[in-house]
Design a protein around this motif. Structure first.
Motif, PDB file in Angstrom:
ATOM      1  N   PRO A 118       0.751  -1.046   0.012  1.00  0.00           N
ATOM      2  CA  PRO A 118      -0.083   0.158  -0.229  1.00  0.00           C
ATOM      3  C   PRO A 118       1.363   1.410   0.333  1.00  0.00           C
ATOM      4  O   PRO A 118       0.473   2.634  -0.408  1.00  0.00           O
ATOM      5  N   GLU A 119       2.201   1.009   0.608  1.00  0.00           N
ATOM      6  CA  GLU A 119       3.115   2.398   0.954  1.00  0.00           C
ATOM      7  C   GLU A 119       3.223   2.876  -0.805  1.00  0.00           C
ATOM      8  O   GLU A 119       3.349   4.420  -1.324  1.00  0.00           O
ATOM      9  N   ALA A 120       3.213   2.249  -1.782  1.00  0.00           N
ATOM     10  CA  ALA A 120       3.567   2.712  -3.359  1.00  0.00           C
ATOM     11  C   ALA A 120       2.594   3.544  -3.641  1.00  0.00           C
ATOM     12  O   ALA A 120       2.291   4.277  -4.627  1.00  0.00           O
ATOM     13  N   ASP A 121       1.098   3.460  -3.456  1.00  0.00           N
ATOM     14  CA  ASP A 121      -0.030   4.203  -3.450  1.00  0.00           C
ATOM     15  C   ASP A 121       0.024   5.732  -3.290  1.00  0.00           C
ATOM     16  O   ASP A 121      -0.488   6.174  -3.662  1.00  0.00           O
ATOM     17  N   ARG A 122       0.907   5.786  -2.431  1.00  0.00           N
ATOM     18  CA  ARG A 122       1.225   7.126  -2.055  1.00  0.00           C
ATOM     19  C   ARG A 122       1.981   7.802  -2.432  1.00  0.00           C
ATOM     20  O   ARG A 122       1.388   9.278  -2.452  1.00  0.00           O
TER      21      ARG A 122
END
Length: 172
Positions: A118-122
């Protein structure tokens, strides 16, 4: 060689990658060597997997599967009696991927995405890498703890965001 090591019976299996370059496109493939455990430091005893046989010729190593990362893990999972390779898709991606095989040398299954970090969606500057499986810290024989790292291509973001550049763990 050295992306992952696996001790199986009297052998140490040493996994690595080779890279094919076509213009700007780079594709890594898994390669494999093995050596008796007692002779790990004797490179003349290493054998390289080549089309179903073990050879002394490194340059004849077979590509076992493509689109690999530099960092990955290979483990045996007794609950399913299969070997599993865990890695971040194409080295830097939001996807953690795995493959299964009946033997340390394969044949390896098609890749299966198991997690989207999910970090890559930030931000488009954030990427994930270094996914690895850890059966030695898993609590049950039918689960696998997987670690990965989230980081940024922007140094200021990386040093100012405490949520980045630290290991994360998921249960599979």
């Amino acid at each position: 060689l050295g992306s992952s090591l696996l001790k199986e019976n009297e052998f140490i299996y040493i996994y690595g990658t080779t890279e094919a370059v076509n213009g700007e496109i780079r594709r890594k493939s898994m390669i494999l060597a093995r050596v008796p455990e007692a002779q790990l430091d004797q490179f003349d005893q290493w054998r390289f997997y080549s089309s179903g046989k073990w050879t002394t010729e490194f340059n004849q190593s077979s590509n076992l599967c493509t689109d690999m990362a530099n960092e990955f893990s290979v483990s045996h999972l007794p609950a399913i009696d299969k070997y599993i390779v865990v890695y971040t898709e194409k080295s830097f991606s939001k996807y953690i991927t795995l493959r299964f095989a009946p033997d340390p040398w394969g044949p390896w299954s098609a890749p299966r995405r198991i997690y989207a970090c999910p970090e890559a969606d930030r931000s488009q500057d954030i990427f994930c890498y270094a996914a690895k499986g850890h059966p030695n810290i898993s609590e049950a024989p039918d689960e696998l703890i997987v670690s990965y790292i989230a980081n940024s291509i922007d140094f200021e973001t990386m040093v100012s965001d405490a949520r980045l550049y630290r290991p994360r763990f998921i249960r599979v």
